[in-house]
Enzyme design. Structure first.
Site, PDB file in Angstrom:
ATOM      1  N   TYR A  74       0.455  -1.476  -0.469  1.00  0.00           N
ATOM      2  CA  TYR A  74       0.228   0.095  -0.208  1.00  0.00           C
ATOM      3  C   TYR A  74       1.142   1.274   0.411  1.00  0.00           C
ATOM      4  O   TYR A  74       0.735   2.360  -0.868  1.00  0.00           O
ATOM      5  CB  TYR A  74      -0.605  -0.113   1.401  1.00  0.00           C
ATOM      6  CG  TYR A  74      -1.862   0.835   1.206  1.00  0.00           C
ATOM      7  CD1 TYR A  74      -3.272   0.949   0.634  1.00  0.00           C
ATOM      8  CD2 TYR A  74      -1.781   2.450   1.622  1.00  0.00           C
ATOM      9  CE1 TYR A  74      -4.248   2.262   0.400  1.00  0.00           C
ATOM     10  CE2 TYR A  74      -2.795   3.402   1.722  1.00  0.00           C
ATOM     11  CZ  TYR A  74      -3.773   3.257   0.502  1.00  0.00           C
ATOM     12  OH  TYR A  74      -4.702   3.672   0.564  1.00  0.00           O
ATOM     13  N   PHE A 126      -7.240  21.824 -23.660  1.00  0.00           N
ATOM     14  CA  PHE A 126      -7.139  21.196 -23.891  1.00  0.00           C
ATOM     15  C   PHE A 126      -8.398  20.767 -23.069  1.00  0.00           C
ATOM     16  O   PHE A 126      -8.400  21.502 -22.427  1.00  0.00           O
ATOM     17  CB  PHE A 126      -5.743  19.861 -23.670  1.00  0.00           C
ATOM     18  CG  PHE A 126      -6.454  18.506 -23.531  1.00  0.00           C
ATOM     19  CD1 PHE A 126      -6.704  18.343 -25.013  1.00  0.00           C
ATOM     20  CD2 PHE A 126      -6.699  17.924 -22.545  1.00  0.00           C
ATOM     21  CE1 PHE A 126      -6.965  16.447 -25.821  1.00  0.00           C
ATOM     22  CE2 PHE A 126      -7.561  16.716 -22.749  1.00  0.00           C
ATOM     23  CZ  PHE A 126      -7.447  16.125 -23.986  1.00  0.00           C
ATOM     24  N   THR A 127      -9.343  20.218 -23.783  1.00  0.00           N
ATOM     25  CA  THR A 127     -10.291  19.966 -22.974  1.00  0.00           C
ATOM     26  C   THR A 127     -10.623  19.525 -21.061  1.00  0.00           C
ATOM     27  O   THR A 127     -10.985  20.497 -20.253  1.00  0.00           O
ATOM     28  CB  THR A 127     -11.484  18.204 -23.551  1.00  0.00           C
ATOM     29  OG1 THR A 127     -10.927  17.191 -23.381  1.00  0.00           O
ATOM     30  CG2 THR A 127     -12.092  18.964 -24.838  1.00  0.00           C
ATOM     31  N   ASP A 217       2.362  21.293 -20.139  1.00  0.00           N
ATOM     32  CA  ASP A 217       1.864  20.033 -19.703  1.00  0.00           C
ATOM     33  C   ASP A 217       2.278  19.587 -20.888  1.00  0.00           C
ATOM     34  O   ASP A 217       2.340  19.361 -21.837  1.00  0.00           O
ATOM     35  CB  ASP A 217       0.225  20.549 -20.907  1.00  0.00           C
ATOM     36  CG  ASP A 217      -0.509  19.053 -21.063  1.00  0.00           C
ATOM     37  OD1 ASP A 217      -0.192  18.428 -21.153  1.00  0.00           O
ATOM     38  OD2 ASP A 217      -2.320  19.157 -21.131  1.00  0.00           O
ATOM     39  N   LYS A 260       0.054   7.945 -22.749  1.00  0.00           N
ATOM     40  CA  LYS A 260       0.757   8.629 -24.346  1.00  0.00           C
ATOM     41  C   LYS A 260       2.028   8.344 -24.101  1.00  0.00           C
ATOM     42  O   LYS A 260       2.611   7.366 -24.872  1.00  0.00           O
ATOM     43  CB  LYS A 260      -0.038  10.080 -24.548  1.00  0.00           C
ATOM     44  CG  LYS A 260      -0.994  10.456 -24.729  1.00  0.00           C
ATOM     45  CD  LYS A 260      -1.909  10.767 -23.024  1.00  0.00           C
ATOM     46  CE  LYS A 260      -3.160  11.333 -23.754  1.00  0.00           C
ATOM     47  NZ  LYS A 260      -3.881  10.918 -22.069  1.00  0.00           N
ATOM     48  N   ARG A 384     -13.379  16.358 -32.765  1.00  0.00           N
ATOM     49  CA  ARG A 384     -12.778  17.810 -32.849  1.00  0.00           C
ATOM     50  C   ARG A 384     -12.396  19.201 -32.793  1.00  0.00           C
ATOM     51  O   ARG A 384     -11.556  19.482 -34.140  1.00  0.00           O
ATOM     52  CB  ARG A 384     -10.686  17.223 -32.643  1.00  0.00           C
ATOM     53  CG  ARG A 384      -9.971  16.142 -31.856  1.00  0.00           C
ATOM     54  CD  ARG A 384      -9.928  16.139 -29.892  1.00  0.00           C
ATOM     55  NE  ARG A 384     -11.256  16.456 -29.401  1.00  0.00           N
ATOM     56  CZ  ARG A 384     -11.119  15.585 -27.674  1.00  0.00           C
ATOM     57  NH1 ARG A 384      -9.883  15.269 -27.434  1.00  0.00           N
ATOM     58  NH2 ARG A 384     -11.747  15.787 -27.419  1.00  0.00           N
ATOM     59  N   PHE A 451     -18.685  15.801 -25.081  1.00  0.00           N
ATOM     60  CA  PHE A 451     -18.410  15.190 -26.336  1.00  0.00           C
ATOM     61  C   PHE A 451     -17.953  13.736 -26.129  1.00  0.00           C
ATOM     62  O   PHE A 451     -18.580  12.455 -27.078  1.00  0.00           O
ATOM     63  CB  PHE A 451     -16.931  15.386 -27.084  1.00  0.00           C
ATOM     64  CG  PHE A 451     -16.054  15.289 -26.497  1.00  0.00           C
ATOM     65  CD1 PHE A 451     -15.554  16.741 -25.272  1.00  0.00           C
ATOM     66  CD2 PHE A 451     -14.664  14.475 -25.966  1.00  0.00           C
ATOM     67  CE1 PHE A 451     -13.802  17.004 -24.263  1.00  0.00           C
ATOM     68  CE2 PHE A 451     -13.750  14.449 -24.936  1.00  0.00           C
ATOM     69  CZ  PHE A 451     -13.313  15.660 -24.383  1.00  0.00           C
TER      70      PHE A 451
END
Ligand code: PM9
Length: 459
Positions: A74, A126-127, A217, A260, A384, A451
């Protein structure tokens, strides 16, 4: 001779997952059931899945072997220590806080670093990033260069920040009204466009002058580094790892989705140099994610992410990655299909405004184009454009982005050039019959990040 324009896959395939195409009649039925939203299709009904490059990557033999080394304690897992050391080594920040994925990091940073009413200027939105900024009272302000909003304009670093726009905002609202600058490398919604080191340095200098923090980001920072090596003077002899490291030397911290460029299926983290912010982030991570030594990831996930990050900076890997995406873009350009140019890092973006000139933006051309591409070919892509952009939090009006795009996103190490050929043929065939594409209207519109789960019907 080695082909460097479109290099062959720098890997052998030792585990395969069959794909199959369901017939057109069934595709029509499931598309209607999904409300013309490709997010709501079942994976089993998709032939080639280009919805996203997020969490859809193929892991290497070493990553899978690493999964077996998961220490699922943990607290204080050895995989955490390895991940933390890897991130510190590659990114160069003083502190790392693990999160389950990128938006977990965005949530913590936005909660801690934004006071209600402050601006969060960024190189396009970005969303999920903008959602968390606005949910914490932040005001998003676009400072990307104008070229980024034009699919036909060429710029080698189309994701760059326009320093005049940033300076203009500082003059208008005052530096204390700016929570931080959010600099995305690369810019997803502009087509995966990169940012140059020269621009990162200039942003740093300007922000230092006014005491403004800069958070990156970092989601596709390795793809960004490839473009710097390829296009920026003085960087062709540097390694990808050196460029990644230098990029972050101009930042105060970053949010990262490991799904990513980390070449994994889950994971993320938040980095910073500020000791005080680190303490507060550790206090919050236990509320939203888990212990500061796992942040929502299992031990095996952390091991896979650490190994994936190290693999991602290997030149052969990233060269093939970028050039495979470029290959698809080149096929479409040769056939006269309108796309965002130049082709960016993770995806080829169809320009739905030019693809469907018979539809107005209110008829959701990109949403409909994505739906029709699935219908005709079983290829799944993502809208997009106006649907992703959502509504203005104050007026309730639809944001109307200049870019109305469909993203053909290539997962890492999953598909071959032959798959790209199939996709290109499908898009080209649809382009020849574009008049068939009809507009859509909402039948269900969610309040947040619409979206993902919205439903539509044909007009
Ligand atoms: N990007 C993508 O498909 C997945 C969610 S939206 C369909 O492109 C950037 C630049 C991203 C991103 C996710 C996140 C959030 C932050 N910044 O998905 O929470 O592209 O790990 O990361 C998606 P998480």
């Amino acid at each position: 001779m080695l082909d460097t324009k479109y290099p062959a896959e720098p890997f052998r395939i030792k585990s395969v997952e069959p794909v199959k195409m369901i017939d057109r009649e069934t595709r029509e039925k499931v598309l209607k059931e999904a409300g013309y939203n490709t997010f709501l299709l079942n994976s089993e009904d998709v032939y080639i899945d280009l919805l996203t490059d997020s969490g859809t990557n193929a892991m290497s033999d070493k990553q899978w072997a690493g999964m077996m080394m998961g220490d699922e304690a943990y607290a204080g897992s050895r995989n955490w220590h390895y991940l933390e050391a890897t991130v510190k080594e590659l990114f160069g920040f003083k502190h790392v806080v693990p999160t389950h994925q990128g938006r977990g990091a965005e949530n913590i940073l936005s909660t801690l670093a934004i006071k209600a009413g402050q601006y969060t200027p960024g190189n396009m939105y970005f969303t999920t990033t903008r959602y968390h900024q606005e949910a914490n009272g932040g005001i998003f302000y676009d400072i990307v260069i104008d070229e980024a909003h034009d699919t036909t304009a060429y710029h080698p670093f189309k994701g760059n920040i326009d320093l005049n726009k940033l300076k203009g905002l500082i003059d208008k609202v005052g530096a204390e009204q700016i929570a931080y600058v959010c600099l995305a490398i690369t810019v997803n919604l502009a087509g995966g466009q990169p940012v140059s080191i020269e621009n990162m340095k200039a942003v740093r200098e300007l922000c230092d002058k006014y005491g403004i923090k800069v958070y990156y980001d970092a989601t596709r920072c390795v793809e960004n580094a490839f473009y710097i090596k390829e296009r920026e003077a003085g960087y062709s002899n540097k390694t990808i790892a050196e460029i990644v490291h230098e990029s972050f030397s101009y930042a105060d911290g970053c949010t990262m989705s490991g799904k990513k460029d980390g070449i994994t299926n889950i994971g993320g983290f938040l980095c910073m140099n500020d000791d005080e912010l680190f303490i507060r982030a550790k206090e919050l991570v236990v509320v939203f994610e888990g212990m500061p030594s796992y942040g929502g990831m299992t031990g095996r996930d952390m091991e896979a992410l650490a190994i994936g990050l190290r693999e991602s900076v290997q030149y052969e890997y990233i060269e093939h990655r970028i050039k495979q995406v470029r290959y698809l873009g080149d096929l479409l350009l040769d056939a006269g299909v309108p796309i965002m140019e130049p082709v960016g890092g993770h995806a080829v973006f169809l320009d739905a405004k030019r693809f469907c000139p018979h539809l107005t933006q209110d008829q959701f051309p990109a949403q409909s184009l994505a739906a029709n591409l699935y219908l005709e070919s079983g290829v799944r892509s993502m809208e997009r454009g106006i649907v992703s952009a959502g509504r203005d939090v104050n007026t309730g009006e639809n944001h109307k982005p200049k870019l109305e795009l469909v993203r053909l996103t290539i997962p890492r190490r999953v598909y071959t050039y032959a798959h790209m050929d199939v996709v290109a043929r499908a898009v080209i065939a649809l382009h020849k019959n574009k008049e068939k594409i009809r507009g859509l209207r909402f039948v269900y519109e969610p309040k947040q990040l619409r979206f993902f789960t919205a439903r539509f019907e044909e007009i």
